[in-house]
Each structure stands twice: as C-alpha cells, then as structure tokens.
Design a protein around this motif. Structure first.
Motif, PDB file in Angstrom:
ATOM      1  N   PRO A   1       5.074 -52.594  20.383  1.00 18.74           N
ATOM      2  CA  PRO A   1       4.209 -52.349  21.693  1.00 18.74           C
ATOM      3  C   PRO A   1       3.953 -50.978  22.013  1.00 18.74           C
ATOM      4  O   PRO A   1       4.514 -49.865  21.553  1.00 18.74           O
ATOM      5  N   TYR A   2       2.694 -50.478  22.504  1.00 19.89           N
ATOM      6  CA  TYR A   2       2.150 -49.150  22.841  1.00 19.89           C
ATOM      7  C   TYR A   2       1.412 -49.111  24.063  1.00 19.89           C
ATOM      8  O   TYR A   2       0.891 -49.965  24.592  1.00 19.89           O
ATOM      9  N   ALA A   3       1.482 -47.759  24.586  1.00 13.34           N
ATOM     10  CA  ALA A   3       0.688 -47.491  25.796  1.00 13.34           C
ATOM     11  C   ALA A   3       0.032 -46.084  25.460  1.00 13.34           C
ATOM     12  O   ALA A   3       0.510 -45.376  24.943  1.00 13.34           O
ATOM     13  N   ARG A   4      -1.132 -46.102  26.362  1.00 10.92           N
ATOM     14  CA  ARG A   4      -1.791 -44.737  25.965  1.00 10.92           C
ATOM     15  C   ARG A   4      -2.518 -44.415  27.030  1.00 10.92           C
ATOM     16  O   ARG A   4      -3.159 -45.314  27.995  1.00 10.92           O
ATOM     17  N   TYR A   5      -2.468 -43.062  27.881  1.00 13.84           N
ATOM     18  CA  TYR A   5      -3.222 -42.759  28.748  1.00 13.84           C
ATOM     19  C   TYR A   5      -3.952 -41.402  28.294  1.00 13.84           C
ATOM     20  O   TYR A   5      -3.517 -40.653  27.415  1.00 13.84           O
ATOM     21  N   GLU A   6      -5.069 -41.623  28.430  1.00 12.52           N
ATOM     22  CA  GLU A   6      -6.360 -40.433  28.170  1.00 12.52           C
ATOM     23  C   GLU A   6      -7.035 -39.884  29.298  1.00 12.52           C
ATOM     24  O   GLU A   6      -7.421 -40.744  29.919  1.00 12.52           O
ATOM     25  N   ARG A   7      -7.267 -38.521  29.279  1.00 15.31           N
ATOM     26  CA  ARG A   7      -8.079 -38.304  30.520  1.00 15.31           C
ATOM     27  C   ARG A   7      -8.956 -36.817  30.074  1.00 15.31           C
ATOM     28  O   ARG A   7      -8.346 -36.020  29.469  1.00 15.31           O
ATOM     29  N   THR A   8     -10.080 -36.676  30.430  1.00  8.41           N
ATOM     30  CA  THR A   8     -10.789 -35.661  30.277  1.00  8.41           C
ATOM     31  C   THR A   8     -11.419 -35.027  31.668  1.00  8.41           C
ATOM     32  O   THR A   8     -11.721 -35.823  32.433  1.00  8.41           O
ATOM     33  N   ALA A   9     -11.544 -33.882  31.881  1.00 13.90           N
ATOM     34  CA  ALA A   9     -12.101 -33.155  33.055  1.00 13.90           C
ATOM     35  C   ALA A   9     -13.192 -32.187  32.547  1.00 13.90           C
ATOM     36  O   ALA A   9     -12.569 -31.032  32.167  1.00 13.90           O
ATOM     37  N   LEU A  10     -14.417 -32.649  32.380  1.00 12.81           N
ATOM     38  CA  LEU A  10     -15.059 -31.819  31.608  1.00 12.81           C
ATOM     39  C   LEU A  10     -16.311 -30.953  32.677  1.00 12.81           C
ATOM     40  O   LEU A  10     -16.875 -31.961  33.166  1.00 12.81           O
ATOM     41  N   ASP A  11     -16.233 -29.971  32.531  1.00 15.52           N
ATOM     42  CA  ASP A  11     -17.338 -29.309  33.630  1.00 15.52           C
ATOM     43  C   ASP A  11     -18.746 -29.510  33.110  1.00 15.52           C
ATOM     44  O   ASP A  11     -19.214 -29.173  32.106  1.00 15.52           O
ATOM     45  N   GLN A  12     -19.526 -30.199  34.110  1.00 17.83           N
ATOM     46  CA  GLN A  12     -20.940 -30.649  33.700  1.00 17.83           C
ATOM     47  C   GLN A  12     -21.934 -29.361  33.752  1.00 17.83           C
ATOM     48  O   GLN A  12     -22.885 -29.678  33.309  1.00 17.83           O
ATOM     49  N   ALA A  13     -21.484 -28.464  34.408  1.00 16.46           N
ATOM     50  CA  ALA A  13     -22.398 -27.098  34.070  1.00 16.46           C
ATOM     51  C   ALA A  13     -22.239 -26.303  32.861  1.00 16.46           C
ATOM     52  O   ALA A  13     -22.887 -25.660  32.726  1.00 16.46           O
ATOM     53  N   ASP A  14     -21.114 -26.996  32.151  1.00 14.68           N
ATOM     54  CA  ASP A  14     -21.046 -26.414  30.758  1.00 14.68           C
ATOM     55  C   ASP A  14     -22.267 -27.171  29.758  1.00 14.68           C
ATOM     56  O   ASP A  14     -22.276 -28.321  29.710  1.00 14.68           O
ATOM     57  N   GLY A  15     -23.114 -26.271  29.252  1.00 18.03           N
ATOM     58  CA  GLY A  15     -24.296 -26.866  28.441  1.00 18.03           C
ATOM     59  C   GLY A  15     -23.629 -27.651  27.339  1.00 18.03           C
ATOM     60  O   GLY A  15     -24.351 -28.537  26.772  1.00 18.03           O
ATOM     61  N   TYR A  16     -22.510 -27.340  26.738  1.00 17.76           N
ATOM     62  CA  TYR A  16     -21.993 -27.940  25.708  1.00 17.76           C
ATOM     63  C   TYR A  16     -21.772 -29.564  25.920  1.00 17.76           C
ATOM     64  O   TYR A  16     -21.992 -30.478  25.205  1.00 17.76           O
ATOM     65  N   PHE A  17     -21.350 -29.898  27.258  1.00 17.43           N
ATOM     66  CA  PHE A  17     -20.934 -31.105  27.498  1.00 17.43           C
ATOM     67  C   PHE A  17     -22.365 -31.527  28.033  1.00 17.43           C
ATOM     68  O   PHE A  17     -22.506 -32.927  27.946  1.00 17.43           O
ATOM     69  N   ALA A  18     -22.945 -31.065  28.678  1.00 19.07           N
ATOM     70  CA  ALA A  18     -24.243 -31.513  29.554  1.00 19.07           C
ATOM     71  C   ALA A  18     -25.129 -31.938  28.542  1.00 19.07           C
ATOM     72  O   ALA A  18     -25.982 -32.943  28.683  1.00 19.07           O
ATOM     73  N   ALA A  19     -25.232 -31.508  27.266  1.00 13.34           N
ATOM     74  CA  ALA A  19     -26.061 -31.811  26.323  1.00 13.34           C
ATOM     75  C   ALA A  19     -25.858 -33.180  25.578  1.00 13.34           C
ATOM     76  O   ALA A  19     -26.423 -33.783  24.910  1.00 13.34           O
ATOM     77  N   GLN A  20     -24.281 -33.479  25.539  1.00 15.88           N
ATOM     78  CA  GLN A  20     -24.015 -34.313  24.520  1.00 15.88           C
ATOM     79  C   GLN A  20     -23.850 -35.748  25.557  1.00 15.88           C
ATOM     80  O   GLN A  20     -23.426 -35.735  26.518  1.00 15.88           O
ATOM     81  N   LEU A  21     -24.335 -36.623  24.910  1.00 18.68           N
ATOM     82  CA  LEU A  21     -24.461 -38.019  25.514  1.00 18.68           C
ATOM     83  C   LEU A  21     -23.096 -38.575  25.978  1.00 18.68           C
ATOM     84  O   LEU A  21     -22.803 -39.411  26.999  1.00 18.68           O
TER      85      LEU A  21
END
Lengths: 136, 443
Positions: free
Chosen positions: B369-389
């Motif tokens: 049995p396993y459990a996982r928690y994952e989370r991102t907090a990505l700045d949407q003003a960052d062109g690197y993240f804004a340009a990625q789908l």
C-alpha cells in the motif's frame, strides 16, 4: 537386549545429529582470475556492478547457478528475488549488464581461469589457476 | 463524475484486482530458472556423452578379456588388464576435460546482446496521463540494451513506444548514449539521456514495473505528458560514484543543448539548437555506509530556455532540488522538492516557484500500500510556466495498492484526487478523481 538396541539407536541418532550441521554448512570459495587482486570486502560491490575495475583490469564476474543460493546468503545477504530486482534497476539506470550465469562449479572455475578479470564462486575448492579471494 | 458512480467504479476495479490476484499463478522461482534449465539440459547431454563413453569402454574391455587366451594371459604379466583400464580411463578423463572446456567456451562472453524492457497497460475512469480520455489504454512498451563494446567503451540504447492522447503510437529514441568508462571513477557519456536531477527521473523513468506507484508525480512527467522539467537532454554527461569510509558518493555533471518551449511543450532539441545555448546541471548524492537504505542528494540546473513562438519570452531557468529516498525491505519513502528562481530574458524580473512530492509505501509480502501527496506552486507571471501547457499549479492526493503477481509483473490500483489551481482560460481550474488500474511487467 532391547535397552542395548535402544541405546545404540540413540547414540547413532546423536552422532548423525552432530554430524549433520557440518555436512549442511558447505564451504563457499570466491575466486578470481590469477591476474586480479581483490579484497574480500570488495566482493559485494563487484557482483553488484558497483566496482568494475581492479586497477586497470576490467572485472567480469559470473554467477554460478549451482552455488548461487549460498553466495547470495553469505556474501550479498539477499534472496534471489531481491538480487534480480536490484540488477534490473542497476541495469536500467546505469547501463550495466548483470553477471552471466555458469551452470556448475567446474564451469565457474574454468571461466575464472581463462577470462582476464573473471571472478566467480564454487562450493568446492577451485584448485590451481585462480586466486581465492574469500573462503566462507 | 458523481460520487456514487465514482465509488462504484472504484469498487468494481478493486473487485477486479482482487479477482485477478486470486487467479494469479504461484510465483516463479526467479528469472534464473530459464538459464538453469538450459544448463541442466547441457549437463544431461554431457552425462549422456559420458555414459556412452563408459559403455564403449566397458564393451572394449569385455571384448579384449574374452579374446585373450587364458594361457597367454598367464604367460605375459607385463600389460595387465588393470594398467590397460587406467590408461583408458585417463583417456576418458582427458575427453571429459575437453568436453567441459568446449561447453565453457560456448558460454563465453559473446552471448549476444541481452534485450530488456518494460510494458504497462491499464484501465480507469481517466487515462492516467491524459485525463480527458477514459477506459482501457496502452501505456508504453520500452526496450533497452546496454552493449559493452570494449574494455572502456559502453553503450546504452532505449527505444520507447507510447500511445498519445489521440491514440497514435509515438516512437522515441529515449536514450542513445555512447560512453567511455574511466575505471571506477566514472563514465563520460555523449548522446541523449535521462536528465539526472532528483531521484525519480533516473531511477524509474519508463520502468513502471520497478516503481511502486502507478504513475510519476505529474510535475515530473515526461515533457509531453504534463511535466515541467526537461526529463531528457542531449549533450555530454559525466557520472560515477566513489565509495568512501562514510558511504557512497554519487556525482553527475552535464552540459546539454538548451531546451526550448515549442507548441507549449518542452523540447530537448536533440538535433541541436539554432543559437548554441546550453543547459548546465549536476547532482550529488550520498548513501551512508551505516544506513545503506538511505540516499540523500542535491541537484541544480540552469539554462536559457527559448520560447519558439515568442522570443521575447525566453527564460533563464534556474532550478535547485533536494531529494531523499529510503528503500529498505519493508519501507519505501521518496521525497523531492524543487525550487525555481527563473529570470525573464532579456533583463526582466525573476520569479520563484516550488514543486514537490512525498510518497510512502510499506511492503507487506506481495502487497505494497502507498500514499502520495504532490503539490506545485508555479508563478504564472514566469514566462517559463506561462508558455507551457502543463504550467499551471496543482495538488494531488493519491492512495494506491501494488500487488506483485510474481517477480516480473505487478498489478496496481490507485485512487487519486487532482486539483488544478491558478489556471488560465486554456487550462481552467478544476478537480477530478481518478480510479486507475495498471498491469506492469518487466522482461
């Protein structure tokens, strides 16, 4: 008469019992080609693909199916399933192939004798032509 | 999906998993069995040969004994039958040695090239990688081989077939690396490889059978499947490890073609890039001798990421990461956290973002049995993240159960809830639940 037979049977049983562990605890010889210098402490790394050279010599370990269970227990301290899985991960991650498997003690000895960098193990003394790294 | 439907679907999957588990065959002894069977067959041949030799020898001895007149035998004590026998036995011994040597040479180094791989298929209320789809789906089929081309020259080639969102089969030359090995110090590779950051990307990659969970953390997915990091790179990579008294120190250093964002997806520019920009990165890991189940490490990478559509949106990607892995017989714990400090180019501001996950698994016989928690907090003003789908933030909670059918195959059931946050029109906010089943094998 009956009691004498019983005593003799008990003595025979005791003798058998005392001999049995000696017979079961077979010795394991780990050896390498005579051109290889290794320490017993290196063996785990050699057979897990972590140590691939001894000086300038490329090491070429080979498993011996006939004595593998004893080797896994005494040297690598793991069972066959974990050994297989560990090698799958190692092979996939690092591009290193697991050791080939020899079928008998004599095959393992012959392989180490004639392969530069060859190392293997057997349940009987390997004789000349190889360097015994550990006797367990 | 409504909750009752979701529950009944998950229940159905669980029943299916249980049914399959009961119907599963007994575990095979090990992957060595095939090899041992071959050896056994060879040994049997050898025994048959020896048996034939012994029979022939016995027949010869019997013929000679019958032919020799009793009187002559009494008159000439010089070549006794015993001497004749030992001579012939020596001859047989010699032949046995030759047969053994011949047998050994047949098992020499030139045994062909072992081909290994992974495959996985699944079913669920969503495709685990493309949530817009549901039902049964093929994951991927992955082949790899690692030829030892010389004492110091090595190769690693991996070919992957995977099914895309539209059902088409894509073929990726996942890895094509040729390397020179500097003894135990390390290997210098040139080619396309799995980018060595954190733990997951190099440890499991397409090998779902060796990963406990059913899928990668989403932000570490492949570039075209929701990942936000360059999972593959093309360039030069030096990697190795050294055992010290305190433990094993692993190191990686690489210089690769700088990636670009093309069509909303990271591209590793495996044919080279137009401007000669590079990405530089490295990783250090440590496995203490006194606690060899533990590995901890740090990674960093930096590169100028071109936006293929809008050059004004180029970004200097700066990533720093920490990882820890505990892998004992019973407990598996994985954690990775990534800190982004990206700079808009030319001369723009900088943006900070984070991403991470924690996964815990407990091996109880065949069940994990396993459990996982994952989370991102990505700045949407960052062109690197804004340009990625896949550049929007999210968090996901997952509970799963892995069942090892045998050494080489596993069945995994995962229930997860994913929440997309700070989305845009193209990637709106929203949540969805997953009930997924996967059959993963290695070969």
């Amino acid at each position: 008469m009956k009691s004498r037979i019983s005593l003799m049977a008990a003595a025979a049983l005791l003798a058998t019992a005392s001999l049995a562990p000696t017979a079961q605890a077979g010795e394991l010889y780990v050896f390498c080609n005579s051109g290889v210098t290794l320490q017993a402490a290196d063996l785990r790394d050699v057979f897990m693909g972590e140590k691939q050279f001894a000086g300038t010599i490329k090491l070429q370990p080979a498993d011996n199916g006939a004595s593998q269970a004893a080797f896994l227990e005494k040297v690598l301290k793991m069972d066959a399933g974990k050994y297989s899985t560990t090698w799958t991960k190692k092979s996939f991650r690092d591009g290193v192939n697991p050791p080939p498997v020899k079928g008998t003690d004599s095959e393992a000895v012959e392989y180490a004798k004639r392969t530069p960098g060859g190392c293997s193990y057997s349940g009987s003394a390997p004789g000349g032509g190889v360097t015994v790294v550990a006797k367990l | 999906m409504h909750a009752p439907k979701r529950l009944s679907f998950a229940f159905g999957l669980a029943l299916a998993a249980a049914g399959m588990a009961q119907a599963a065959p007994a575990p095979s002894a090990s992957q060595r069995i095939d090899s041992l069977e071959q050896r056994l067959a060879q040994s049997q041949k050898l025994i048959e040969q020896l048996g034939a030799e012994v029979h022939a020898l016995q027949a010869q001895i019997a013929q000679q004994a019958a032919a020799r007149p009793a009187a002559a035998a009494a008159a000439e004590p010089a070549p006794p039958a015993a001497a004749d026998q030992s001579e012939r036995l020596a001859s047989v011994e010699h032949q046995v040695e030759q047969i053994t040597a011949s047998s050994n040479s047949a098992h020499g180094e030139d045994r062909g090239l072992p081909l290994h791989g992974f495959a996985d298929v699944g079913v669920g209320n969503h495709n685990p990688l493309t949530p817009a789809n549901k039902g049964a789906a093929v994951g991927s089929v992955d082949f790899y081989l690692a030829p030892q081309l010389g004492e110091h020259t090595r190769g690693l080639v991996e070919l992957n077939f995977e099914v895309g969102e539209d059902g088409g089969v894509g073929v990726d030359l996942e890895r094509t690396q040729l390397g020179y090995q500097f003894g135990n110090t390390g290997t210098l590779w040139l080619g396309r490889f799995h980018t060595p950051y954190g733990y997951w990307n190099t440890a499991f990659h397409h090998g779902m059978q060796i990963a406990t969970s059913l899928r990668r953390p989403r932000f570490l997915a492949f570039e075209d499947q929701g990942g936000i990091l360059p999972a593959h790179s093309t360039g030069v990579w030096f990697t190795g490890n050294q055992r010290t008294g305190a433990g094993k120190l692993g190191y990686d250093l690489y210089v690769t073609n700088a990636q670009a964002i093309d069509g909303g997806v990271l591209d590793m520019r495996q044919a080279g890039n137009a401007d000669g920009q590079v990405t530089v990165g490295g990783r250090l890991s440590f496995q203490p001798s006194s606690l060899d189940s533990l590995q901890v490490g740090v990674s960093a990478l930096s590169g100028r990421i071109e936006d293929a559509i809008d050059p004004a949106n180029d970004t200097r990607l700066n990533v720093f990461a920490l990882h820890a892995d505990w892998d004992s017989d019973a407990l598996e714990a994985l954690a990775e956290v990534y800190f982004f400090r990206d700079e808009a180019l030319p001369g723009g501001g900088s943006h900070s973002s984070t991403a991470g996950y924690l996964q815990l698994g407990y091996r109880a016989g065949r069940y994990t049995p396993y459990a996982r928690y994952e989370r991102t907090a990505l700045d949407q003003a960052d062109g690197y993240f804004a340009a990625q789908l896949s550049g929007a933030s999210y968090h996901r909670e997952a509970l799963g159960l892995r069942y090892d059918i045998d050494l080489k195959s596993a069945l995994k059931l995962e229930l997860a809830q994913t929440h997309n946050t700070d989305g845009t029109l193209a990637r709106p906010d929203g949540s969805y639940g997953d009930a997924l089943l996967q059959y993963a094998v290695r070969f």
